[in-house]
Design a protein around this motif. Structure first.
Motif, PDB file in Angstrom:
ATOM      1  N   PHE A  48       0.787  -1.225   0.000  1.00 52.30           N
ATOM      2  CA  PHE A  48       0.000   0.000   0.000  1.00 52.30           C
ATOM      3  C   PHE A  48       0.821   1.279   0.000  1.00 52.30           C
ATOM      4  CE2 PHE A  48      -2.636  -3.261   2.042  1.00 52.30           C
ATOM      5  CZ  PHE A  48      -3.698  -3.265   1.153  1.00 52.30           C
ATOM      6  N   PHE A  49       2.021   1.251   0.615  1.00 53.27           N
ATOM      7  CA  PHE A  49       2.808   2.468   0.773  1.00 53.27           C
ATOM      8  C   PHE A  49       4.199   2.374   0.163  1.00 53.27           C
ATOM      9  CE2 PHE A  49      -0.081   2.236   4.465  1.00 53.27           C
ATOM     10  CZ  PHE A  49      -0.866   3.340   4.169  1.00 53.27           C
ATOM     11  N   SER A  50       4.426   1.377  -0.687  1.00 57.11           N
ATOM     12  CA  SER A  50       5.706   1.167  -1.351  1.00 57.11           C
ATOM     13  C   SER A  50       6.836   1.058  -0.326  1.00 57.11           C
ATOM     14  CB  SER A  50       5.960   2.286  -2.363  1.00 57.11           C
ATOM     15  OG  SER A  50       7.140   2.042  -3.095  1.00 57.11           O
ATOM     16  N   TRP A  51       7.901   1.801  -0.488  1.00 54.89           N
ATOM     17  CA  TRP A  51       9.083   1.683   0.368  1.00 54.89           C
ATOM     18  C   TRP A  51       8.913   2.398   1.706  1.00 54.89           C
ATOM     19  CZ3 TRP A  51      11.207   6.273   1.818  1.00 54.89           C
ATOM     20  CH2 TRP A  51      10.859   7.393   1.055  1.00 54.89           C
ATOM     21  N   LEU A  89      12.513  -1.126  -2.768  1.00 54.96           N
ATOM     22  CA  LEU A  89      13.466  -0.272  -3.495  1.00 54.96           C
ATOM     23  C   LEU A  89      13.818  -0.881  -4.849  1.00 54.96           C
ATOM     24  CD1 LEU A  89      15.835   0.858  -0.593  1.00 54.96           C
ATOM     25  CD2 LEU A  89      14.104   2.236  -1.787  1.00 54.96           C
ATOM     26  N   THR A  90      13.947  -2.207  -4.895  1.00 57.97           N
ATOM     27  CA  THR A  90      14.189  -2.885  -6.168  1.00 57.97           C
ATOM     28  C   THR A  90      13.003  -2.685  -7.102  1.00 57.97           C
ATOM     29  OG1 THR A  90      15.572  -4.531  -5.069  1.00 57.97           O
ATOM     30  CG2 THR A  90      14.717  -5.106  -7.244  1.00 57.97           C
ATOM     31  N   LEU A  91      11.798  -2.757  -6.552  1.00 55.73           N
ATOM     32  CA  LEU A  91      10.602  -2.507  -7.364  1.00 55.73           C
ATOM     33  C   LEU A  91      10.562  -1.074  -7.882  1.00 55.73           C
ATOM     34  CD1 LEU A  91       7.595  -4.321  -5.706  1.00 55.73           C
ATOM     35  CD2 LEU A  91       8.445  -4.597  -8.007  1.00 55.73           C
ATOM     36  N   LEU A  92      11.020  -0.138  -7.080  1.00 57.80           N
ATOM     37  CA  LEU A  92      11.069   1.257  -7.519  1.00 57.80           C
ATOM     38  C   LEU A  92      11.974   1.391  -8.752  1.00 57.80           C
ATOM     39  CD1 LEU A  92       9.994   4.062  -6.724  1.00 57.80           C
ATOM     40  CD2 LEU A  92      12.060   4.354  -5.372  1.00 57.80           C
ATOM     41  N   VAL A  93      13.107   0.718  -8.727  1.00 60.54           N
ATOM     42  CA  VAL A  93      14.002   0.706  -9.888  1.00 60.54           C
ATOM     43  C   VAL A  93      13.297   0.053 -11.079  1.00 60.54           C
ATOM     44  CG1 VAL A  93      16.176  -0.236 -10.777  1.00 60.54           C
ATOM     45  CG2 VAL A  93      16.090   0.747  -8.482  1.00 60.54           C
ATOM     46  N   LEU A 121       4.520  -1.189 -20.585  1.00 63.44           N
ATOM     47  CA  LEU A 121       3.156  -1.235 -20.045  1.00 63.44           C
ATOM     48  C   LEU A 121       2.828  -2.632 -19.537  1.00 63.44           C
ATOM     49  CD1 LEU A 121       1.345   0.919 -22.756  1.00 63.44           C
ATOM     50  CD2 LEU A 121       2.102   1.622 -20.482  1.00 63.44           C
ATOM     51  N   PHE A 122       3.222  -3.638 -20.288  1.00 57.18           N
ATOM     52  CA  PHE A 122       3.015  -5.024 -19.860  1.00 57.18           C
ATOM     53  C   PHE A 122       3.880  -5.343 -18.642  1.00 57.18           C
ATOM     54  CE2 PHE A 122       4.625  -9.416 -20.088  1.00 57.18           C
ATOM     55  CZ  PHE A 122       3.437 -10.085 -19.805  1.00 57.18           C
ATOM     56  N   LEU A 123       5.141  -4.952 -18.689  1.00 57.63           N
ATOM     57  CA  LEU A 123       6.052  -5.244 -17.579  1.00 57.63           C
ATOM     58  C   LEU A 123       5.643  -4.526 -16.294  1.00 57.63           C
ATOM     59  CD1 LEU A 123       9.504  -5.163 -19.401  1.00 57.63           C
ATOM     60  CD2 LEU A 123       8.200  -7.159 -18.642  1.00 57.63           C
ATOM     61  N   PHE A 124       5.037  -3.359 -16.426  1.00 55.64           N
ATOM     62  CA  PHE A 124       4.553  -2.630 -15.254  1.00 55.64           C
ATOM     63  C   PHE A 124       3.506  -3.449 -14.508  1.00 55.64           C
ATOM     64  CE2 PHE A 124       1.654   0.506 -13.307  1.00 55.64           C
ATOM     65  CZ  PHE A 124       2.543   1.106 -12.444  1.00 55.64           C
ATOM     66  N   TRP A 125       2.568  -4.045 -15.241  1.00 52.87           N
ATOM     67  CA  TRP A 125       1.530  -4.867 -14.608  1.00 52.87           C
ATOM     68  C   TRP A 125       2.106  -6.152 -14.038  1.00 52.87           C
ATOM     69  CZ3 TRP A 125      -2.560  -2.658 -12.991  1.00 52.87           C
ATOM     70  CH2 TRP A 125      -3.025  -1.526 -13.639  1.00 52.87           C
ATOM     71  N   VAL A 126       3.124  -6.691 -14.681  1.00 49.28           N
ATOM     72  CA  VAL A 126       3.803  -7.875 -14.137  1.00 49.28           C
ATOM     73  C   VAL A 126       4.475  -7.526 -12.811  1.00 49.28           C
ATOM     74  CG1 VAL A 126       5.715  -9.494 -14.523  1.00 49.28           C
ATOM     75  CG2 VAL A 126       4.127  -8.978 -16.375  1.00 49.28           C
ATOM     76  N   ALA A 127       5.103  -6.359 -12.745  1.00 51.54           N
ATOM     77  CA  ALA A 127       5.761  -5.919 -11.510  1.00 51.54           C
ATOM     78  C   ALA A 127       4.739  -5.690 -10.392  1.00 51.54           C
ATOM     79  CB  ALA A 127       6.569  -4.645 -11.763  1.00 51.54           C
ATOM     80  N   ILE A 128       3.604  -5.112 -10.714  1.00 51.52           N
ATOM     81  CA  ILE A 128       2.562  -4.880  -9.713  1.00 51.52           C
ATOM     82  C   ILE A 128       2.013  -6.213  -9.190  1.00 51.52           C
ATOM     83  CG2 ILE A 128       0.191  -4.036  -9.395  1.00 51.52           C
ATOM     84  CD1 ILE A 128       0.913  -1.688 -11.204  1.00 51.52           C
ATOM     85  N   LEU A 129       1.751  -7.142 -10.079  1.00 50.84           N
ATOM     86  CA  LEU A 129       1.254  -8.458  -9.669  1.00 50.84           C
ATOM     87  C   LEU A 129       2.300  -9.207  -8.850  1.00 50.84           C
ATOM     88  CD1 LEU A 129      -1.035 -10.520  -9.821  1.00 50.84           C
ATOM     89  CD2 LEU A 129       0.029 -11.403 -11.902  1.00 50.84           C
ATOM     90  N   GLY A 130       3.552  -9.131  -9.273  1.00 54.31           N
ATOM     91  CA  GLY A 130       4.633  -9.757  -8.512  1.00 54.31           C
ATOM     92  C   GLY A 130       4.764  -9.156  -7.124  1.00 54.31           C
ATOM     93  N   ASN A 131       4.608  -7.844  -7.012  1.00 54.14           N
ATOM     94  CA  ASN A 131       4.648  -7.178  -5.710  1.00 54.14           C
ATOM     95  C   ASN A 131       3.551  -7.721  -4.808  1.00 54.14           C
ATOM     96  OD1 ASN A 131       5.182  -5.322  -3.625  1.00 54.14           O
ATOM     97  ND2 ASN A 131       3.894  -3.770  -4.563  1.00 54.14           N
ATOM     98  N   THR A 142      16.174  -9.621  -5.708  1.00 52.02           N
ATOM     99  CA  THR A 142      16.180  -8.372  -4.968  1.00 52.02           C
ATOM    100  C   THR A 142      17.593  -7.844  -4.796  1.00 52.02           C
ATOM    101  OG1 THR A 142      14.185  -9.002  -3.781  1.00 52.02           O
ATOM    102  CG2 THR A 142      15.524  -7.293  -2.783  1.00 52.02           C
ATOM    103  N   ILE A 143      17.778  -6.571  -5.070  1.00 51.35           N
ATOM    104  CA  ILE A 143      19.056  -5.912  -4.836  1.00 51.35           C
ATOM    105  C   ILE A 143      19.120  -5.587  -3.349  1.00 51.35           C
ATOM    106  CG2 ILE A 143      20.515  -3.943  -5.400  1.00 51.35           C
ATOM    107  CD1 ILE A 143      18.852  -3.735  -8.049  1.00 51.35           C
TER     108      ILE A 143
END
Length: 111
Positions: free
Chosen positions: A21-24, A54-58, A73-83, A105-106
């Protein structure tokens, strides 16, 4: 039974769910609160959640750049679902008393 154990599990769960909900910001605040405690369970979970966020922010910045060629655009939704999926898995592990290490993860914050 240690009386702080339940509280530590709660902080561990909040660090992972707060990332959804609040990212980092949520893991960062919880890490600052718990990093100097003698019991490191909460700090370890908060550090792992913070590193993942922070890795997701990158990754989000990379997705934004790649969105100009439409693959972002596709990768953005993959990142959100992975999160969402990985944070729920990590919260479940924290509720069981384990520290979850996110894949890919870095490690920005080392402990």
């Amino acid at each position: 039974m240690n009386t702080n154990y339940t509280g530590d599990k709660t902080f561990g769960i909040l660090a992972h769910i707060g990332g959804i909900f609040f990212s980092w910001l949520a893991p960062f605040v919880l890490y600052l609160i718990k990093k100097n405690d003698s019991d490191t369970f909460s700090a370890d979970n908060a550090r792992e959640a913070l590193n993942f966020q922070l890795t997701l922010l990158v990754a989000y910045v990379g997705c934004f750049i790649l969105s100009f060629v439409l693959i972002g655009l596709f990768l953005f939704w993959v990142a959100i679902l992975g999160n969402l999926v990985l944070c729920v898995i990590a919260a479940i592990k924290a509720s069981n008393g384990a520290v979850y290490r996110y894949p890919l993860t870095i490690r920005f914050v080392k402990g």
